[in-house]
Scaffold this active site. Structure first.
Site, PDB file in Angstrom:
ATOM      1  CB  CYS A 114      33.213  13.373-136.206  1.00 38.30           C
ATOM      2  SG  CYS A 114      31.763  13.297-135.179  1.00 38.30           S
ATOM      3  CG  HIS A 254      33.870   9.403-137.334  1.00 44.06           C
ATOM      4  ND1 HIS A 254      34.140   9.331-135.990  1.00 44.06           N
ATOM      5  CD2 HIS A 254      32.609   9.897-137.446  1.00 44.06           C
ATOM      6  CE1 HIS A 254      33.088   9.772-135.312  1.00 44.06           C
ATOM      7  NE2 HIS A 254      32.143  10.128-136.174  1.00 44.06           N
ATOM      8  CG  ASN A 284      30.203   9.160-133.136  1.00 44.66           C
ATOM      9  OD1 ASN A 284      31.305   9.690-132.968  1.00 44.66           O
ATOM     10  ND2 ASN A 284      29.308   9.622-133.996  1.00 44.66           N
TER      11      ASN A 284
HETATM   12  N1  ACO Z   1      15.850   2.224-130.026  1.00 42.93           N
HETATM   13  C1  ACO Z   1      14.757   1.781-130.661  1.00 42.93           C
HETATM   14  N2  ACO Z   1      14.171   2.456-131.667  1.00 42.93           N
HETATM   15  C2  ACO Z   1      14.731   3.635-132.020  1.00 42.93           C
HETATM   16  C3  ACO Z   1      15.873   4.153-131.386  1.00 42.93           C
HETATM   17  C4  ACO Z   1      16.423   3.392-130.334  1.00 42.93           C
HETATM   18  N3  ACO Z   1      17.530   3.797-129.678  1.00 42.93           N
HETATM   19  N4  ACO Z   1      16.203   5.327-131.962  1.00 42.93           N
HETATM   20  C5  ACO Z   1      15.309   5.544-132.932  1.00 42.93           C
HETATM   21  N5  ACO Z   1      14.418   4.525-132.970  1.00 42.93           N
HETATM   22  C6  ACO Z   1      13.265   4.346-133.863  1.00 42.93           C
HETATM   23  C7  ACO Z   1      12.775   5.638-134.455  1.00 42.93           C
HETATM   24  O1  ACO Z   1      11.862   6.273-133.589  1.00 42.93           O
HETATM   25  C8  ACO Z   1      12.138   5.170-135.725  1.00 42.93           C
HETATM   26  O2  ACO Z   1      10.862   4.661-135.418  1.00 42.93           O
HETATM   27  P1  ACO Z   1       9.618   4.885-136.444  1.00 42.93           P
HETATM   28  O3  ACO Z   1      10.025   4.184-137.703  1.00 42.93           O
HETATM   29  O4  ACO Z   1       8.482   4.276-135.727  1.00 42.93           O
HETATM   30  O5  ACO Z   1       9.523   6.375-136.616  1.00 42.93           O
HETATM   31  C9  ACO Z   1      12.990   3.976-136.148  1.00 42.93           C
HETATM   32  O6  ACO Z   1      13.703   3.560-134.972  1.00 42.93           O
HETATM   33  C10 ACO Z   1      14.007   4.308-137.225  1.00 42.93           C
HETATM   34  O7  ACO Z   1      14.676   5.531-136.855  1.00 42.93           O
HETATM   35  P2  ACO Z   1      15.802   6.157-137.764  1.00 42.93           P
HETATM   36  O8  ACO Z   1      16.299   7.406-137.131  1.00 42.93           O
HETATM   37  O9  ACO Z   1      15.316   6.238-139.168  1.00 42.93           O
HETATM   38  O10 ACO Z   1      16.904   5.007-137.664  1.00 42.93           O
HETATM   39  P3  ACO Z   1      18.190   4.833-138.532  1.00 42.93           P
HETATM   40  O11 ACO Z   1      18.206   3.506-139.143  1.00 42.93           O
HETATM   41  O12 ACO Z   1      18.465   6.023-139.413  1.00 42.93           O
HETATM   42  O13 ACO Z   1      19.348   4.813-137.404  1.00 42.93           O
HETATM   43  C11 ACO Z   1      21.028   6.290-136.549  1.00 42.93           C
HETATM   44  C12 ACO Z   1      19.543   5.945-136.590  1.00 42.93           C
HETATM   45  C13 ACO Z   1      21.755   5.113-135.928  1.00 42.93           C
HETATM   46  C14 ACO Z   1      21.217   7.533-135.718  1.00 42.93           C
HETATM   47  C15 ACO Z   1      21.556   6.528-137.985  1.00 42.93           C
HETATM   48  O14 ACO Z   1      20.688   7.390-138.650  1.00 42.93           O
HETATM   49  C16 ACO Z   1      22.955   7.091-138.040  1.00 42.93           C
HETATM   50  O15 ACO Z   1      23.923   6.442-137.703  1.00 42.93           O
HETATM   51  N6  ACO Z   1      23.098   8.346-138.560  1.00 42.93           N
HETATM   52  C17 ACO Z   1      24.419   8.925-138.831  1.00 42.93           C
HETATM   53  C18 ACO Z   1      25.161   9.299-137.608  1.00 42.93           C
HETATM   54  C19 ACO Z   1      26.452   9.975-138.008  1.00 42.93           C
HETATM   55  O16 ACO Z   1      27.135   9.567-138.943  1.00 42.93           O
HETATM   56  N7  ACO Z   1      26.814  11.066-137.359  1.00 42.93           N
HETATM   57  C20 ACO Z   1      27.954  11.823-137.833  1.00 42.93           C
HETATM   58  C21 ACO Z   1      28.986  12.008-136.906  1.00 42.93           C
HETATM   59  S1  ACO Z   1      28.456  12.391-135.261  1.00 42.93           S
HETATM   60  C22 ACO Z   1      29.116  13.927-134.840  1.00 42.93           C
HETATM   61  O17 ACO Z   1      29.512  14.697-135.635  1.00 42.93           O
HETATM   62  C23 ACO Z   1      29.140  14.257-133.361  1.00 42.93           C
END
Ligand code: ACO
Length: 327
Positions: A114, A254, A284
């Protein structure tokens, strides 16, 4: 006056096919509301089979060249930041060179996930400082949809396809790129990876069965590292230029998660209108996200001469970086 690097044209292109959160509700166990509140994403653009990375990159590049008033034959160098090339060989940059007819230009891809565009812009900045007359095309372009597991709700809701480009050259005026800041931490690579189809894990049925051809991310961990790294590199860029948060006229980050953007805005003490946001439209797009945002800010008239612009990014590797510039 020392030579600085200025951006003289920007362009972007996204595929026409749109996949909304509602569309994803039909494919995986998720909801529009979950995706909006956890990420800020509403829809993303997805490339068709006829739209490989080099096609998106070339479209964005043409628009940037048009704005710059630069002919392809005048380009000295093409750098494409990407993690999703058309194929391992040749580079996307060589395919873009051929497509544009930019036959004087050297061409190479740069792999920094990214952060690919900001890494590429930093490299271009060094070239320009040593040869101010050079004209360089810098592109961030991705087709992440080909590396997305559309049955994995934790990742498929996040990513989209697109390309952004900028044409840079030198100036002796007191504006342009003020500082660049690049960082990486390879020890954390496993938190965000596409393990398979490279030389470590070539194509076998076993690799495909494991889903290693797709993006795998430990989202919560990545999130924590992203906010820490972005806060640190933002502080580093401000300090290097003697700026404080309030001096920044526009933050172009980003676009990975709206909550990360909100965090950065609060830490810098910026008003909402000083943070560029288009994650709702594109999701993203990895290396493409900063140059698409830059182009949209430019074409919508949000960038005014003399404005202090801070561009930041974070991605797999991990890699992160910042470019501070006066427009
Ligand atoms: N729909 C519904 N529920 C979901 C989904 C979905 N699409 N995805 C995950 N959940 C559930 C999980 O199973 C979990 O359930 P549980 O509590 O029963 O176990 C709950 O939602 C919370 O999951 P988390 O993964 O903790 O959710 P979080 O709030 O962290 O959000 C996300 C996830 C959006 C991916 C976030 O962690 C994020 O944005 N991370 C950073 C991404 C990033 O910056 N990437 C860097 C660049 S990308 C690159 O380099 C290509």
């Amino acid at each position: 006056m020392p030579i600085k690097t200025i951006i003289i044209g920007t362009g972007s292109h996204v595929p026409s096919q749109v996949v909304t959160n509602k569309d994803l509700e039909a494919r995986v166990d998720t909801t529009d509301q979950w995706i909006r509140t956890r990420t800020g994403i509403v829809q993303r653009h997805i490339a068709s089979d006829q739209e490989p990375n080099s096609f998106l990159a070339s479209q964005a590049a043409r628009k940037a060249l048009d704005m710059a008033g630069v002919e392809p034959g005048e380009l000295d160098l093409i750098i494409v930041g990407t993690l999703t090339p058309d194929m391992p060989m040749p580079s996307v940059a060589c395919l873009v060179q051929k497509e544009l007819g930019a036959m004087r230009a050297g061409a190479f891809d740069l792999s920094a996930t990214c952060s690919g565009f900001l890494y590429s812009l930093s490299v271009a900045d060094k070239f320009v400082r040593s040869n101010p007359a050079s004209k360089i095309l810098v592109v961030g372009s991705e087709v992440l949809s080909r590396r997305t597991n559309w049955e994995d709700r934790s990742t498929c809701i996040l990513f989209g396809d697109g390309a952004g480009a900028a044409v840079v050259t030198g100036t002796s005026e007191d504006r342009g790129i003020e500082s660049t800041h690049l960082h990486a931490d390879g020890s954390l690579w496993e938190l965000l990876t596409i393990r398979g189809l490279g030389t470590a894990h070539p194509v076998t049925q076993e690799i495909l069965d494991k889903g290693w051809q797709y993006i795998q991310m430990q989202g919560r961990e990545v999130f924590k590292h992203a906010v820490r790294a972005l806060e640190a590199v933002t502080g580093e860029a401000l300090k290097a230029n003697g700026w404080n948060g309030h001096d920044v006229d526009l933050l172009i980050s980003h676009q990975a998660n709206m909550r990360i953007l909100d965090f950065l805005r609060e830490r810098l003490g910026l008003d909402r209108e000083k943070v560029f946001i288009n994650i709702h439209k594109y999701g993203n797009t990895s290396a493409a996200s900063v140059p698409i945002a830059l182009d949209e800010a430019n074409r919508s008239g949000r960038l005014k001469p003399g404005m202090k612009i801070l561009m930041v990014s974070f991605g797999g590797g991990f890699t992160w970086g910042a470019v501070a510039m006066r427009w």
